[in-house]
Each structure stands twice: as structure tokens, then as C-alpha cells.
Scaffold this motif. Structure first.
Motif, short mmCIF file in Angstrom:
data_model
loop_
_atom_site.label_atom_id
_atom_site.label_comp_id
_atom_site.label_asym_id
_atom_site.label_seq_id
_atom_site.Cartn_x
_atom_site.Cartn_y
_atom_site.Cartn_z
N THR A 158 11.25 103.16 -56.51
CA THR A 158 9.98 102.97 -57.23
C THR A 158 9.70 101.51 -57.56
N LEU A 159 10.74 100.75 -57.86
CA LEU A 159 10.53 99.38 -58.30
C LEU A 159 10.93 98.34 -57.26
N GLY A 160 11.67 98.77 -56.23
CA GLY A 160 12.09 97.83 -55.20
C GLY A 160 13.17 96.88 -55.65
N VAL A 161 13.96 97.26 -56.66
CA VAL A 161 15.00 96.38 -57.20
C VAL A 161 16.37 96.94 -56.84
N LEU A 162 17.21 96.10 -56.23
CA LEU A 162 18.59 96.46 -55.93
C LEU A 162 19.45 96.11 -57.14
N ARG A 190 10.52 88.55 -56.38
CA ARG A 190 11.51 87.63 -55.82
C ARG A 190 12.25 88.29 -54.66
N PRO A 191 12.89 87.49 -53.80
CA PRO A 191 13.66 88.07 -52.68
C PRO A 191 14.79 88.95 -53.17
N HIS A 192 15.23 89.87 -52.31
CA HIS A 192 16.31 90.77 -52.68
C HIS A 192 17.59 90.01 -53.01
N GLU A 193 17.79 88.86 -52.38
CA GLU A 193 18.99 88.09 -52.68
C GLU A 193 19.04 87.67 -54.14
N ASP A 194 17.89 87.29 -54.70
CA ASP A 194 17.84 86.92 -56.12
C ASP A 194 18.12 88.12 -57.01
N GLN A 195 17.59 89.29 -56.64
CA GLN A 195 17.83 90.49 -57.41
C GLN A 195 19.32 90.86 -57.40
N LEU A 196 19.94 90.73 -56.24
CA LEU A 196 21.37 91.04 -56.13
C LEU A 196 22.20 90.12 -57.01
N ARG A 252 10.58 100.93 -46.50
CA ARG A 252 11.25 99.86 -47.23
C ARG A 252 11.98 98.95 -46.26
N GLU A 253 12.06 97.64 -46.61
CA GLU A 253 12.83 96.73 -45.78
C GLU A 253 14.31 96.91 -46.08
#
Length: 291
Positions: free
Chosen positions: A34-38, A92-98, A290-291
């Protein structure tokens, strides 16, 4: 020696473990779907739920209060985490979220270690669910059977809340076009905050109901996080039903492999994940959205 009683017992163990992994993974996939956050702090939230419940049990002696306290505490932590940090990383990119969620997870683990030490804690099962229950040709721990039922009810409640209610509709609409949802007078940011809290609560709830089965330790969330990500990959990233299917598959793989050689249980789990990725890159029930 492997016999029918041992085999059936391991099947039940795999079912219970799979249901638990499905519950934890559902929280992770709700947040991502739903939020696209890892969220790499998800394992630490599982651990926090166990410790919060243990602390409540220590002071009250009530397992029910411990479950409620553990779940609500982690939900509040999740809401605060989304409010203060995560909402700045949606774009932000997924790398930042991780990186940021991994760092938050480390902070949670080391804070618990500082406050309570590294020794494991235990929470006993409720007296009514203690002991063993005869099932055909074997006896099985009563609490584990109850745990399976508790997880099934929790998963159904989560599914209905997010896919059969107005909240779920708003969340899905907000993902597609948050500006339009805002224009309708709905504060989509508050909805996203609530969803993150619900996903975190699922991990905390799993942490405390699993405490009578496996003792609680500051590092308890690390192995669970790895298993959870494997479950999400097998089932399909962002798929709630896929998380349930992946959890059951992973639980049976770990349990049945352990019956022959425990050292290969996680090897076989990763083999299964590799096969799924090779044959169906988006998971068994995932989509290309999703990517």
C-alpha cells in the motif's frame, strides 16, 4: 527414525510456523503493497512486541493483557516511526528506505539490549492452553493448536479491514492518486499512517503470541526478518494472499527438512525461493505492478 507420528507432527509444526510467518509477512506486505516502503525494521518490531508483552505479563500475570499491550505498543511505535521518519521517504529510492529502516531496526534492538540485557525472556502459555492434546496417533502441544487458530482469525481480520472496508478503498485510491483523494477532503497522510501502524501491529502481535513457543531475545527478529522476506518473495511482493501462501510453503519446507537434517532447512528454503524467482520473477501470486 522417521515414522508416521513424527511426520504428522512435523507437518503440524510446519503449519503453525507457516501461519506465524504468514502473519508477520502480511504486515510487511501490507506496508509495501500500500505504501511502497520496504521496512527492514519489521523483524525488530516482532521482537518489540514480544518484549512489551513480556513486560506487561510480568506486572499483571495476564496473557491476554500481554497480547493487547504488545500489539498496541508496536502499533504506536509504528505510527510514530511513520510520522517522524517514513513519510519523508515515500518518494525516495528504495535504497534510502532500506538504509533508514535498517538503521531504525538496529536502534530498536540495541535499546532493548541496553534496557533488558541479552538473556532471553519467557512468557508461559495461559493455563487453559497448557499441556498436550491427543490427535490421532500422536499428542500435540495444546497452545500450538490454539496459536494456529489465533493466527487464522488475525489474518481474516486483517484481510477484511484492508480489502473489504472503506479504509482499504481509501488506501488503494491514495496510492494511485493521492492528490485526488486529498481533493475529496480525505487526509491521505493520516490513512497511510494508520496502515503503517496496522502493519507494525501485525508484527508485534505475532511477537507476543509466539513467546510461549520460542523465548524472546533482542536478536529474535533477525532470523524472522530473513524468513519473512523469503516468504514475501515466494508469495509475491505486495500480495496479501501471496504472503499467506508463501508463509505456509516456507513453514513446511523448514519443518520437513529439519526432520531429516536441521542444518539444511534454510538451504532448502532459499532453494525454493531461487526456483520461484527463476520460474516466476514476481512470485507465485505477485504482479508486475511493483518494481
Amino acid at each position: 527414525m522417521v515414522n508416521w507420528a513424527t511426520f504428522i507432527s512435523q507437518l503440524f509444526n510446519g503449519l503453525v510456523l507457516g501461519a506465524l510467518l504468514a502473519l508477520i509477512s502480511s504486515g510487511l506486505t501490507i506496508i509495501y503493497g500500500t505504501l511502497g516502503v520496504l521496512n527492514l525494521a519489521h523483524g525488530a518490531m516482532f521482537m518489540l512486541g514480544g518484549y512489551a508483552g513480556w513486560l506487561a505479563y510480568t506486572y499483571t500475570g495476564s496473557f491476554v493483557i500481554a497480547v493487547i499491550a504488545g500489539s498496541l505498543f508496536v502499533m504506536i511505535v509504528g505510527v510514530a516511526m511513520e510520522r517522524v521518519v517514513i513519510r519523508h521517504f515515500y518518494a525516495r529510492p528504495h535504497e534510502d528506505q532500506l538504509l533508514v529502516t535498517f538503521g531504525i531496526g538496529i536502534v530498536f534492538v540495541e535499546t532493548v539490549r541496553f534496557l533488558f540485557g541479552s538473556l532471553s525472556k519467557t512468557v508461559p502459555a495461559p493455563p487453559a492452553l497448557a499441556g498436550i492434546t491427543p490427535i490421532g496417533i500422536m499428542y500435540y502441544p495444546t497452545y500450538r493448536l490454539a496459536l494456529l487458530g489465533i493466527v487464522v482469525v488475525a489474518l481474516i481480520a486483517l484481510y477484511l479491514a484492508l480489502y473489504r472496508t472503506r479504509l482499504g478503498l481509501i488506501v488503494r485510491a491514495g496510492i494511485e492518486d493521492s492528490a485526488m483523494v486529498d481533493a475529496l477532503g480525505i487526509d491521505v497522510q493520516k490513512v497511510f499512517m494508520a496502515v503503517f501502524g496496522i502493519g507494525a501491529m501485525a508484527a508485534g502481535f505475532a511477537g507476543i503470541i509466539n513467546a510461549p513457543v520460542v523465548s524472546i531475545a533482542p536478536d529474535a527478529g533477525e532470523a524472522i526478518l530473513v524468513q519473512t522476506f523469503v516468504v514475501v518473495v515466494i508469495g509475491g511482493v505486495g500480495s496479501f494472499v501471496g504472503a499467506i501462501l508463501g508463509g505456509l510453503i516456507a513453514g513446511e519446507i523448514i519443518s520437513l527438512t529439519s526432520m531429516f537434517n536441521p542444518g539444511y532447512s534454510y538451504v532448502m528454503l532459499f532453494v525454493a525461493m531461487t526456483l520461484v524467482l527463476a520460474l516466476r520473477p514476481y512470485g507465485l501470486l505477485g504482479t508486475t505492478g511493483r518494481e
